[in-house]
Design a protein around this motif. Structure first.
Motif, PDB file in Angstrom:
ATOM      1  N   ILE A 122       7.750   1.642  17.343  1.00 30.92           N
ATOM      2  CA  ILE A 122       7.071   2.147  16.154  1.00 30.92           C
ATOM      3  C   ILE A 122       5.557   2.079  16.306  1.00 30.92           C
ATOM      4  O   ILE A 122       4.817   2.722  15.574  1.00 30.92           O
ATOM      5  N   ARG A 136       1.051   1.848  13.483  1.00 34.08           N
ATOM      6  CA  ARG A 136       2.451   2.191  13.245  1.00 34.08           C
ATOM      7  C   ARG A 136       2.605   3.699  13.082  1.00 34.08           C
ATOM      8  O   ARG A 136       1.746   4.368  12.514  1.00 34.08           O
ATOM      9  N   LYS A 137       3.714   4.217  13.579  1.00 33.08           N
ATOM     10  CA  LYS A 137       4.012   5.636  13.423  1.00 33.08           C
ATOM     11  C   LYS A 137       4.603   5.894  12.040  1.00 33.08           C
ATOM     12  O   LYS A 137       5.379   5.089  11.525  1.00 33.08           O
ATOM     13  N   ALA A 138       4.242   7.011  11.479  1.00 32.43           N
ATOM     14  CA  ALA A 138       4.836   7.407  10.203  1.00 32.43           C
ATOM     15  C   ALA A 138       6.172   8.106  10.459  1.00 32.43           C
ATOM     16  O   ALA A 138       6.303   8.897  11.394  1.00 32.43           O
ATOM     17  N   ASN A 139       7.167   7.790   9.631  1.00 34.17           N
ATOM     18  CA  ASN A 139       8.494   8.415   9.722  1.00 34.17           C
ATOM     19  C   ASN A 139       9.104   8.262  11.117  1.00 34.17           C
ATOM     20  O   ASN A 139       9.658   9.207  11.685  1.00 34.17           O
ATOM     21  N   PHE A 140       8.976   7.064  11.660  1.00 32.95           N
ATOM     22  CA  PHE A 140       9.497   6.808  13.008  1.00 32.95           C
ATOM     23  C   PHE A 140      11.018   6.682  12.990  1.00 32.95           C
ATOM     24  O   PHE A 140      11.588   6.015  12.128  1.00 32.95           O
ATOM     25  N   ILE A 141      11.683   7.343  13.926  1.00 32.90           N
ATOM     26  CA  ILE A 141      13.141   7.273  14.071  1.00 32.90           C
ATOM     27  C   ILE A 141      13.453   6.814  15.493  1.00 32.90           C
ATOM     28  O   ILE A 141      13.024   7.440  16.464  1.00 32.90           O
TER      29      ILE A 141
END
Length: 230
Positions: A175, A186-191
């Motif tokens: 992330i 941090r990454k947004a909307n991380f999957i």
């Protein structure tokens, strides 16, 4: 006659006692049964195991041993316009790596030269973090081939740059990433990538090349081996 009456009395007493005991046991059993019917005991067995198909892959970090490339150092040197530019960067940068990461590649550090480097960096509006992020081998040059789940992926799709205590590295399925050569964010909307099959054929395979010919002398870490952190 007296003995016969006494025996009969004992027999009646014990017969009555056994009868009362049996009746009491029956009554208690009925009461317990009624209680069980009204408040049944439910036993639930929870399965602590989960299918591998739903588990995410771990975050994997691969660090290039080439933390100061000649090409990046030459480009950085061309951007310096202010301050005392007589400093030999190829001599001082290995000391900076030694000082920052505690690699002990050189065995000795010249504090005056490091202060000189710091003065030049600050006069040109750089920071030590800028230098440490600009000089290492980039992930797109370090990672040559990436195979994942029996497919060939562009490595930049799977990996991001990340700043670690071992220098600049490449990280998979995390992330966090190194944003704008400034800091980890941090990454947004991380999957996360999740496992589809539990076999080696679907694992992650990476081909790397730290390009030793483009490494500043005295800066190659781990004797040229790539450090992997899971």
């Amino acid at each position: 006659m007296a003995n016969g009456r006494m025996v009969n009395t004992y027999l009646c007493f014990w017969a009555l006692t056994m009868l009362l005991t049996l009746c009491t046991a029956c009554v208690l059993s009925l009461l317990l049964y009624d209680r069980f019917v009204e408040m049944p005991t439910r036993i639930t067995i929870e399965n602590q195991y989960e299918s591998l198909h739903n588990l995410p892959y771990p975050a994997i970090t691969i660090c290039s041993p080439n933390q100061a490339t000649i090409s990046a150092l030459d480009h950085f040197n061309k951007t310096l316009v202010d301050g005392n530019l007589t400093l030999d960067l190829k001599k001082v940068v290995p000391q900076l790596l030694d000082f920052s990461f505690g690699t002990f590649l050189l065995g000795s550090i010249n504090i005056n030269e490091l202060k000189h480097l710091q003065d030049v960096i600050e006069r040109n509006r750089y920071s030590a973090l800028d230098v440490m992020s600009l000089l290492p081998q980039r992930c797109d040059r370090f990672l040559k081939r990436c195979f994942f789940e029996q497919k060939i992926y562009p490595c930049e799709v799977l990996f991001d740059s990340i700043l670690t205590q071992n220098g600049m590295c490449c990280i998979f399925n995390s992330i966090y990433y190194f944003k704008n050569n400034k800091r980890n964010e941090r990454k947004a909307n991380f999957i996360k990538f999740k496992a589809t099959k539990a076999d080696l054929e679907n694992s992650l395979t990476v081909v790397t090349d730290y390009d030793p010919e483009d490494a500043v002398e005295g800066t190659v870490l781990y004797a040229g081996s790539s450090r992997v952190i899971c």
